[in-house]
Design a protein around this motif. Sequence first.
Motif, PDB file in Angstrom:
ATOM      1  N   LYS A 140       0.571  -1.415  -0.093  1.00  0.00           N
ATOM      2  CA  LYS A 140      -0.554   0.049  -0.132  1.00  0.00           C
ATOM      3  C   LYS A 140       1.002   1.215   0.124  1.00  0.00           C
ATOM      4  O   LYS A 140       1.766   1.019   0.435  1.00  0.00           O
ATOM      5  N   ILE A 141       0.493   2.778  -0.523  1.00  0.00           N
ATOM      6  CA  ILE A 141       0.360   3.644  -0.557  1.00  0.00           C
ATOM      7  C   ILE A 141       0.265   4.402   1.103  1.00  0.00           C
ATOM      8  O   ILE A 141      -1.316   4.444   0.479  1.00  0.00           O
ATOM      9  N   PHE A 142       0.536   4.519   2.235  1.00  0.00           N
ATOM     10  CA  PHE A 142       0.735   5.603   3.304  1.00  0.00           C
ATOM     11  C   PHE A 142       0.347   7.335   2.543  1.00  0.00           C
ATOM     12  O   PHE A 142       1.814   7.244   2.525  1.00  0.00           O
ATOM     13  N   PHE A 143      -0.918   7.928   2.939  1.00  0.00           N
ATOM     14  CA  PHE A 143      -0.537   9.281   2.221  1.00  0.00           C
ATOM     15  C   PHE A 143      -1.584   9.502   3.879  1.00  0.00           C
ATOM     16  O   PHE A 143      -1.720   9.252   4.938  1.00  0.00           O
ATOM     17  N   ARG A 144      -0.460  10.816   4.237  1.00  0.00           N
ATOM     18  CA  ARG A 144      -0.639  12.345   5.282  1.00  0.00           C
ATOM     19  C   ARG A 144      -2.623  12.598   5.185  1.00  0.00           C
ATOM     20  O   ARG A 144      -2.443  12.742   3.724  1.00  0.00           O
ATOM     21  N   ALA A 145      -3.274  13.493   5.715  1.00  0.00           N
ATOM     22  CA  ALA A 145      -4.506  14.030   5.782  1.00  0.00           C
ATOM     23  C   ALA A 145      -4.145  15.151   5.156  1.00  0.00           C
ATOM     24  O   ALA A 145      -3.178  16.031   4.563  1.00  0.00           O
ATOM     25  N   GLY A 146      -5.293  14.635   3.623  1.00  0.00           N
ATOM     26  CA  GLY A 146      -5.046  16.177   2.792  1.00  0.00           C
ATOM     27  C   GLY A 146      -4.406  15.071   1.528  1.00  0.00           C
ATOM     28  O   GLY A 146      -4.953  16.643   0.659  1.00  0.00           O
ATOM     29  N   GLN A 147      -4.158  14.818   1.147  1.00  0.00           N
ATOM     30  CA  GLN A 147      -2.889  14.383   0.035  1.00  0.00           C
ATOM     31  C   GLN A 147      -4.339  13.501  -1.263  1.00  0.00           C
ATOM     32  O   GLN A 147      -4.027  13.740  -2.192  1.00  0.00           O
ATOM     33  N   VAL A 148      -5.192  12.873  -0.428  1.00  0.00           N
ATOM     34  CA  VAL A 148      -5.534  12.492  -1.510  1.00  0.00           C
ATOM     35  C   VAL A 148      -6.999  13.371  -2.053  1.00  0.00           C
ATOM     36  O   VAL A 148      -6.903  13.373  -2.932  1.00  0.00           O
ATOM     37  N   ALA A 149      -7.328  14.418  -1.299  1.00  0.00           N
ATOM     38  CA  ALA A 149      -7.669  15.804  -1.607  1.00  0.00           C
ATOM     39  C   ALA A 149      -6.983  16.156  -2.464  1.00  0.00           C
ATOM     40  O   ALA A 149      -7.571  17.016  -3.926  1.00  0.00           O
ATOM     41  N   TYR A 150      -5.867  16.620  -2.750  1.00  0.00           N
ATOM     42  CA  TYR A 150      -4.602  17.265  -2.979  1.00  0.00           C
ATOM     43  C   TYR A 150      -4.563  16.578  -4.338  1.00  0.00           C
ATOM     44  O   TYR A 150      -4.777  17.476  -5.658  1.00  0.00           O
ATOM     45  N   LEU A 151      -4.642  15.603  -4.458  1.00  0.00           N
ATOM     46  CA  LEU A 151      -4.620  14.741  -5.816  1.00  0.00           C
ATOM     47  C   LEU A 151      -5.939  14.046  -6.837  1.00  0.00           C
ATOM     48  O   LEU A 151      -5.577  14.432  -8.556  1.00  0.00           O
ATOM     49  N   GLU A 152      -6.767  14.386  -5.265  1.00  0.00           N
ATOM     50  CA  GLU A 152      -8.597  15.029  -6.142  1.00  0.00           C
ATOM     51  C   GLU A 152      -8.260  16.061  -7.488  1.00  0.00           C
ATOM     52  O   GLU A 152      -9.042  15.826  -8.526  1.00  0.00           O
ATOM     53  N   LYS A 153      -7.916  17.101  -6.797  1.00  0.00           N
ATOM     54  CA  LYS A 153      -8.270  18.579  -7.135  1.00  0.00           C
ATOM     55  C   LYS A 153      -7.256  18.393  -8.481  1.00  0.00           C
ATOM     56  O   LYS A 153      -7.577  18.490  -9.907  1.00  0.00           O
ATOM     57  N   ILE A 154      -5.353  17.926  -8.247  1.00  0.00           N
ATOM     58  CA  ILE A 154      -5.053  17.317  -9.599  1.00  0.00           C
ATOM     59  C   ILE A 154      -5.718  16.431 -10.775  1.00  0.00           C
ATOM     60  O   ILE A 154      -6.299  16.527 -11.906  1.00  0.00           O
ATOM     61  N   ARG A 155      -6.642  15.158 -10.283  1.00  0.00           N
ATOM     62  CA  ARG A 155      -7.124  14.535 -11.591  1.00  0.00           C
ATOM     63  C   ARG A 155      -8.570  15.756 -11.922  1.00  0.00           C
ATOM     64  O   ARG A 155      -8.160  15.384 -13.192  1.00  0.00           O
ATOM     65  N   ALA A 156      -9.002  16.265 -11.103  1.00  0.00           N
ATOM     66  CA  ALA A 156     -10.066  16.972 -11.347  1.00  0.00           C
ATOM     67  C   ALA A 156      -9.976  17.971 -12.458  1.00  0.00           C
ATOM     68  O   ALA A 156     -10.806  17.795 -13.530  1.00  0.00           O
ATOM     69  N   ASP A 157      -8.450  18.608 -12.164  1.00  0.00           N
ATOM     70  CA  ASP A 157      -8.121  19.745 -13.198  1.00  0.00           C
ATOM     71  C   ASP A 157      -7.809  19.185 -14.671  1.00  0.00           C
ATOM     72  O   ASP A 157      -8.144  19.652 -15.307  1.00  0.00           O
TER      73      ASP A 157
END
Length: 1854
Positions: free
Chosen positions: A748-765
């Motif tokens: 697995k890849i472990f993310f700190r809080a907020g990183q998934v939201a950041y990746l989702e923002k980049i993906r959505a953009d």
Amino acid sequence: MAASELYTKFARIWIPDPEEVWKSAELLKDYKPGDKVLHLRLEEGKDLEYCLDPKTKELPPLRNPDILVGENDLTALSYLHEPAVLHNLKVRFIDSKLIYTYCGIVLVAINPYEQLPIYGEDIINAYSGQNMGDMDPHIFAVAEEAYKQMARDERNQSIIVSGESGAGKTVSAKYAMRYFATVSGSASEANVEEKVLASNPIMESIGNAKTTRNDNSSRFGKYIEIGFDKRYRIIGANMRTYLLEKSRVVFQAEEERNYHIFYQLCASAALSEFKTLRLGNANYFHYTKQGGNPVIDGIDDAKEMVNTRQACTLLGISDSYQMGIFRILAGILHLGNVGFTSRDSDSCTIPPKHEPLTIFCDLMGVEYEEMSHWLCHRKLATATETYIKPISKLQAINARDALAKHIYANLFNWIVNHVNKALHSAVKQHSFIGVLDIYGFETFEINSFEQFCINYANEKLQQQFNMHVFKLEQEEYMKEQIPWTLIDFYDNQPCINLIEAKMGILDLLDEECKMPKGSDGSWAQKLYNTHLNKCALFEKPRMSNKAFIIQHFADKVEYQCEGFLEKNKDTVYEEQIKVLKSSKKFKLLPELFRDEGKVLSPTSATTSGRTPLSRTVVKPAKTRPGQASKEHKKTVGHQFRNSLHLLMETLNATTPHYVRCIKPNDFKFPFTFDEKRAVQQLRACGVLETIRISAAGFPSRWTYQEFFSRYRVLMKQKDVLSDRKQTCKNVLEKLILDKDKYQFGKTKIFFRAGQVAYLEKIRADKLRAACIRIQKTIRGWLMRKKYLRMRKAAITIQRYVRGYQARCYVKFLRRTRAATIIQKFQRMYVVRKRYQRMQAVTIALQSLLRGYMARNKYQQMLREHKAIIIQKRMRGWLARVHYHRSLKAIVYLQCCYRRMMAKRELKKLKIEARSVERYKKLNIGMENKIMQLQRKIDEQNKEYKSLLEKLTSLENTYSSETEKLRNDVERLRVSEEEAKNATNRVLSLQDEVAKLRKDLQRTQSEKKTIEEWADKYKLENEQLVSELKEQNTLLKNEKEELNRRICDQAKEFTETMEKKLAEETKQLELDLNDERLRYQNLLNEFSRLEERYDDLKDEMNFMVSIPKPGHKRTDSTHSSNESEYTFSSEITEADDLPLRTEEPSEKKTPLDMSLFLKLQKRVTELEQEKQSLQDELDRKEEQALRAKTREEERPPMRGAELEYESLKRQELESENKKLKNELNELQKALMEKSSPEVTAPGAPAYRVLLDQLTSVSEELEVRKEEVLILRSQLVSQKEAIQPKEDKNTMTDSTILLEDVQKMKDKGEIAQAYIGLKETNRLLESQLQSQKKTHENELEALRGEIQSLKEENNRQQQLLAQNLQLPPEARIEASLQHEITRLTNENLYYEELYADDPMKYQSYRISLYKRMIDLMEQLEKQDKTVRKLKKQLKVFAKKIGELEVGQMENISPGQIIDEPIRPVNIPRKEKDFQGMLEYKKEDEPKLIKNLILDLKPRGVAVNLIPGLPAYILFMCVRHADYLNDDQKVRSLLTSTINGIKKILKKRGDDFETVSFWLSNTCRFLHCLKQYSGEEGFMKNNTPRQNEHCLTNFDLAEYRQVLSDLAIQIYQQLVRVLENILQPMIVSGMLEHETIQGVSGVKPTGLRKRTSSIADEGTYTLDSIIRQLNTFHSVMCQHGMDPELIKQVVKQMFYIVGAVTLNNLLLRKDMCSWSKGMQIRYNVSQLEEWLRDKNLMNSGAKETLEPLIQAAQLLQVKKKTDEDAEAICSMCNALTTAQIVKVLNLYTPVNEFEERVLVSFIRTIQMRLRDRKDSPQLLMDAKHIFPVTFPFNPSSLALETIQIPASLGLGFILRV
């Protein structure tokens, strides 16, 4: 990642709010480090400046992307904090109606305050066996996880359910136990799971009560251990309880109730068994009326009482013990009504014969005086003496209440102990699952000892929870091998030490309780002195000296010290307990107060050994030394601490699972969310602590494959490597520069809080940019296409418009010219018409005006004339009125004057009357005057009455006349108006009168015509009546004539039938005589042949010496034994004779020629006889056909019997022909030999002659026997038929005569016709019934003929066998066979005539006659045998003499060289009958080899389908052929049992089950096809019809086989369901058949099954391959096509139902992209159906709910039109399913929109009238009813070969 990158413009954040706790806002501009104010805009549009904290400078929490809102697991959120958790719970609860949410290892359950359809058995089955993360959150998922871990890890489990009162703890625990009971089942026949569930209503009735927060609040804690055996089935349970709220027994707050059991008793007081309890309404008792609300809405206490009693019975509490419990409870209620009266301040009394106390004593079985005394007194003991002291009224009331609480607490403990004994199992417990239903953290305005204990328990549980969460996090990091640091989490050990450590609060409390003068105040001072300013968690309130504050993990709580000591000691007077113990009438009562280890129960089981929480301290009168009294000195706090330590030890030894129940509001409103209350509970129950611990590390976790699938759009083609792990690492290093924000684990890849939201923002953009580019290109292309299309359309339109304009201009010019001409003539015409019109109008106006003036003048004159008349009358009336008025005034003046004068006179008279003289004068003659006046008064009265009556009559007359006059006036006025109107209509009426006169004249003329026509019609009617009378007379005569004819016809019919019967009898006798004659001719022919034999030998001796050149000896191709297999067939014809007689030499002697001519002549005669017999047979068949129309005139058995006899004669004739042919062969054999050695002994001719002689003699014997049997049968049948025919004919004639007589009684012709028609109908119905009877009898006769043919075949076979025997054994064999045949026939006729003794007697008589004939025949045969033996000896002697003479002329070499060529008669190849013969002792071997040891795969591939079924049926046929009932039954029973045995042994093998389903159906079809029933024989060949069963009706076995086939089919469905079940969800839902359509969303802590196809993962191809396997196996086994269709339909239903059920229970699967995947998968399944030609099987229709669910995921869901389309489209889905899918719909990408709540409400409103099932899930276990359509086989049984591989060599083909 810097904060400035996240807090940018349009970023959404959460800010605190006093009302909503947290409110969402949007940044209006980017945040820069150093800014003190954030410019925000709230959701309602209001702008706001938010000031940051100058000290901490913490930014407000960020809001998660909308795509992450509503997740199943809170740990899947990118930003983990309090507002995110609260918002996610609110969205799921309010919008999606989802009450369960995961928070890591915790299940958060929000009480909906509404019954939801999510707890049925279908939901339990759906969650059973599933992984916890694969399904939506549910209490069943937690229970399944606990059950699975118990079985997998061999470790005990615990489910800890906590929450506030009213949050739903008890319900959650109840559903968890229901799940275990349903899934695991019971290991014994005692239904332990039912008992476990039955304990709930008992414990709820005695331990639950209504509070202001909850209608069914548990007022105690309980821990239930559910025990399992090694197979993980429930074997028992054990319950521990904690801290029962005893104070509720004697006191309830406003709007609360006592325990439910009291109200249930009051509601059931009217029952007969409760009369002795003397109960009443709940408002009558002090202990049940204090809350003021004794009724709960929607709850029937009487029904609940029934449930409680049923549960007690199920748990083994007998009725007597139940009544004892109810007596104690009723006694507590009556004890609460006991009142006290004060004598002084220190003493009180109870009134004598106080009714409540009397009832209490009667119920408890104690003395009234003792109980009343000790309720008002107490015993005090000092060091030297003991004395009794009275107590005050307040103390007495407290003592009474303490006694009531103590009784109830002991009763509660007794019931708990008994429940434990009932749930205890003798089987050793292997493991257990504990369910802890315990109170949550509580804080009220006034908190006392109960809240202190509750919060102490929650502190311990929270500590255990924190340690477990931290341990799981640590294990996860170590498993993935990533570096980790200690996480700082709240440790509440200091708070626990404050409470339970040495010199802690509980220790000080127990110490104060031991003090003689201890009080709450002194204890509070000790607390202050010990802990204040020394412990940071202990505080003292400012305004109170009897309270303290503890800082718990959830909140600060202030406790009031008042009552702590009393509740901790829980004191009750010992003397009162002694009185209760002394009860001898009530055995249960003393048991309650015994020591815990000695408590008795109805089951006499041992106690569980658990230490109860509520143990009461009884004050002793005198302290006793020793340890016995120490047990009574344990305080409640001490007991609770010990129980809690034991509980924590148990929980620590198990794997815990946590359920946190949340109360959404305090008003019990359904689906209403109060943010303040929710946050308070989330903080208290540890959910936010779990979030904080998770957020401190790496809360977001992705597998490499899931990360790659989700964020593949962020990668370039060159970045994609074959190694997914390295690819993810490379991409993350580019996307997130700060390496501390993520860690790479093993999987697995472990993310700190907020990183998934950041990746989702980049993906959505990225996706938004791609969408914009796609939209730009598509829109440009569309606009260009639109422009070109518009340009082309514009040119076309211009061309047509210009042409149209030109045509219109030309048309305009033409119209202009034409219009000019038309205008010219039109204007002229108009002017002329206008002039003429004006002229006519002018003349008309003049005439009208003149008439008008004349009429006006006339009217004026008329009005003047009338005015004059009116003036005249008016002036006269005025004069009269003036006169009358003057006259009236004058009269009035006169009256006034006279009145004045009379008054004056009266005054004078009064004055005079006063004087004596006046009186004297007046009295003179007064008496006379009085008498006269009296008479006058009487007369005047009479006159007055008469005048009054006249006046009344006059008034009445006047009023009536006045009314009449008024009416007349009114009528005159109306008449006047009508007259005025009538004058206007006079002219029109006159015209009408004229018309009416003309009509009258015309009517009169028509009347005359009608009268003339009526007269004529009358005459015609009279003539018609006379004619009808004549016809009636004629019809009567015809009727009589018909009746006479019917009688004559009946007589003629009877006579004709009698004549025909006599003729047929004579004909039969003649036929019999002819047969006898033929038999005698055969005997004569035999004797002649013997003589001719001698002559032929002489001729042969003569011809041997004369050689014939060119002649060669030819061998005959016939055998003398031809007749062995050709008795029943005609194979020799007359045309064959010339071919067979051409071989002899032309040079024949006259003797040979004469023999030939005689034989030929005999053949011709036989052919003629055969033709005559054939004609006779045809004639009989024609008579049988004619008899169908008049069956009642025929004997039912005659046609078939004659046909049978004709066939017998025909058969005899054929045998004669065979004998003739054999003679021919003999002649040829003799004539073709010219050498003298032919007749030598041992020569072929010699042997042929001997063989022929023997065969002819035997044939003659057989024919003679058959003729005798035939004769006896004919005679017996004639005797049986004759009386029956006479009876039938007489009955028919009698019926006809009765009908004729009835018709003669009728007088009317119409009725006669009706009667005649009815008679005809009756005759027709009789004819039809007779025809049906005749047809049935014909069918029966045909069956008999068939059986006789088979009997004949058997006879022939036996005859052939007998011919091979020695002559001495032949007779015995034939007799033995005849005896066997007669025995079977006798048994058959006994069964046939069992119901008719007369028929059976006649049959017995005929049987005796036949026996006598057989005996005569035997004697004749013996004589014939002796005669033939003598002849044989003579022939042998002659042949011996010839041998001596011939041997001298033959050399030895000639004998050796000359081959011996015997005459061979060809044998027919053996004709198999499609039967298999086996011995009875071989039956087990047959079943073993054919069923038990048979491998379906080899049989299906190498042999014909259904071979075992055919073999078994052929065996059954042979047993039927032998008429062996026992053998048939044994074989069928063994077959059925064998199939059941093999299915039981290999019932999980699809091939085995399919193979035997196919063979069972084929066996069933064979039994039907060859049953002999017409309905099953339509498609049979004639040969197959010959193979029908003849002796047994196996209909009952067909039914048994049909039932067996149904069982096998159901087993087949279960097998394929078990095979398909693991594939369906993975292949239909989780696997991405179309790659890249749907992205994987974050899953949180609960790992879901991956949708990426790994090794071992099932895909849609796996399902289709499995379907192909099923289909090919069924086809190889030869299963019926219709049955295959039903199996496929069932398979597709299972696929659709399981897929839809999982879709309805998985929020992550309800998205637009998943709908596309499902539709594609369904289309693949439909394609499979088309390939297999199974579209008409109904399988596609079973997928319709799944198809509509997929369409529902893809359609628009916004407007009312969309709602209407959804309602019309989803007709296969229920309303609950549609709403569930809409609630679960979750966008996977930001471009999708959520379904609005208002839209879902619109759908519900539109579907409210739809009547469908409220069930949410489809029944995946449903099996469609199966049918087995009859499918006959075209395979001929006689052609079936048995392969040697089956090992059936002991079976013989017949």
